[in-house]
Design a protein around this motif. Structure first.
Motif, mmCIF file in Angstrom:
data_model
loop_
_atom_site.group_PDB
_atom_site.id
_atom_site.type_symbol
_atom_site.label_atom_id
_atom_site.label_comp_id
_atom_site.label_asym_id
_atom_site.label_seq_id
_atom_site.Cartn_x
_atom_site.Cartn_y
_atom_site.Cartn_z
ATOM 1 N N GLN A 23 0.830 -1.207 0.000
ATOM 2 C CA GLN A 23 0.000 0.000 0.000
ATOM 3 C C GLN A 23 0.867 1.260 0.000
ATOM 4 O OE1 GLN A 23 -3.217 0.097 -0.473
ATOM 5 N NE2 GLN A 23 -3.479 2.285 -0.202
ATOM 6 N N LYS A 27 0.947 4.124 -2.999
ATOM 7 C CA LYS A 27 0.700 5.553 -2.758
ATOM 8 C C LYS A 27 1.940 6.420 -3.004
ATOM 9 C CE LYS A 27 -3.627 5.296 -1.758
ATOM 10 N NZ LYS A 27 -4.614 5.931 -2.663
ATOM 11 N N VAL A 191 -4.602 0.137 4.157
ATOM 12 C CA VAL A 191 -5.146 1.390 3.606
ATOM 13 C C VAL A 191 -5.333 2.423 4.717
ATOM 14 C CG1 VAL A 191 -7.180 2.434 2.522
ATOM 15 C CG2 VAL A 191 -6.249 0.294 1.617
ATOM 16 N N THR A 194 -1.887 3.707 6.184
ATOM 17 C CA THR A 194 -1.182 4.589 5.243
ATOM 18 C C THR A 194 -1.833 5.968 5.202
ATOM 19 O OG1 THR A 194 -0.523 2.682 3.907
ATOM 20 C CG2 THR A 194 -0.431 4.835 2.846
ATOM 21 N N LYS A 195 -3.148 5.982 5.161
ATOM 22 C CA LYS A 195 -3.883 7.260 5.133
ATOM 23 C C LYS A 195 -3.704 8.013 6.450
ATOM 24 C CE LYS A 195 -8.495 9.109 4.239
ATOM 25 N NZ LYS A 195 -9.937 8.863 4.372
ATOM 26 N N GLU A 196 -3.793 7.295 7.559
ATOM 27 C CA GLU A 196 -3.661 7.917 8.878
ATOM 28 C C GLU A 196 -2.252 8.459 9.102
ATOM 29 O OE1 GLU A 196 -4.127 9.300 12.724
ATOM 30 O OE2 GLU A 196 -5.593 8.947 11.139
ATOM 31 N N GLU A 199 -2.534 11.843 7.343
ATOM 32 C CA GLU A 199 -3.577 12.797 7.758
ATOM 33 C C GLU A 199 -3.616 13.083 9.260
ATOM 34 O OE1 GLU A 199 -7.297 11.473 6.141
ATOM 35 O OE2 GLU A 199 -6.602 11.695 4.058
ATOM 36 N N ASN A 201 -5.528 12.017 11.644
ATOM 37 C CA ASN A 201 -6.872 12.276 12.171
ATOM 38 C C ASN A 201 -7.031 11.786 13.610
ATOM 39 O OD1 ASN A 201 -8.027 13.409 9.764
ATOM 40 N ND2 ASN A 201 -8.035 11.365 8.876
#
Length: 212
Positions: A23, A27, A191, A194-196, A199, A201
């Motif tokens: 992942q 990205k 997913v 990787t996003k966290e 970001e 959040n």
């Protein structure tokens, strides 16, 4: 926050770790992996750098984290091996401080307790099962959480239920108080992590994630 381009990966040779490495590459990140047995690692990509070493060895962690912008970990406890959770967390936090790295995202089980939890009876049952059957491992993982809390880095500890090793993707429930589902795919964990990582959040929090 500093842009993240190169990521230090712990546990990348494991089953969930393979999904996370793929992942990260998808990205556009470069991945620097610490592996005890590099010859067994099967993902080939020019954006992967491999360091041979052990996460329990601080010098190995230092070599891994050098020139990286963030750290991600799916490292787990292996049967009949030394405890890893608190020792690795201690090593990572120390090296992060030396290199001024601020972002750390790691995977954990739903059995970790935090002061912010409002666990359902089902999640409490799963937590208590770990405490009864694997008290030393449970205590070590809880100690790792305390080390994170006492640090000043931007960490996120992702807590998960039963992992299905598949590329299946579902709608994800994210909750900081309780685990709302019984399972999650390794693909969806990768997913989310990787996003966290980018970001933040859930900065300095331990969200539960599960398939709806």
């Amino acid at each position: 926050m500093k842009n993240i381009s190169k990521v230090a990966v712990l546990g990348g040779g494991g089953r969930t770790g393979n999904y996370l490495v793929n992942q990260l590459l998808k990205k556009g990140f470069s991945a620097k992996l610490l592996l005890r047995n590099p010859e067994k690692f099967e993902i080939k990509n020019s954006k992967i750098e491999i360091i041979k070493g052990d996460a329990l060895d601080f010098e190995s962690i230092k070599v891994l984290l050098e020139d990286c912008d963030a750290v991600v970990s799916t490292i787990g406890q292996r049967k009949d091996e030394p405890l890893v959770a608190s020792a690795v967390t201690k090593n990572v936090l120390k090296a992060m401080k030396e290199y001024s790295i601020n972002r750390y995202v790691l995977l954990a089980g739903l059995n970790i307790d935090t002061p912010f939890d409002k666990k359902s009876s089902k999640t409490i049952m799963a937590t208590d099962w770990m405490k009864v059957n694997f008290p030393i491992i449970q205590e070590d993982r809880q100690k790792a959480y305390t080390l994170l809390e006492e640090s000043d880095v931007n960490w996120t500890q992702v807590r998960v239920p039963f992992i299905e090793f598949s590329n299946d993707s579902s709608e994800i429930a994210v909750d900081v108080e309780d685990c709302l589902g019984d399972k999650i795919s390794a693909f969806d964990i990768a997913v989310f992590m990787t996003k966290e990582m980018v970001e933040s959040n859930y900065s300095r929090q331990s969200p539960f994630i599960s398939a709806v």
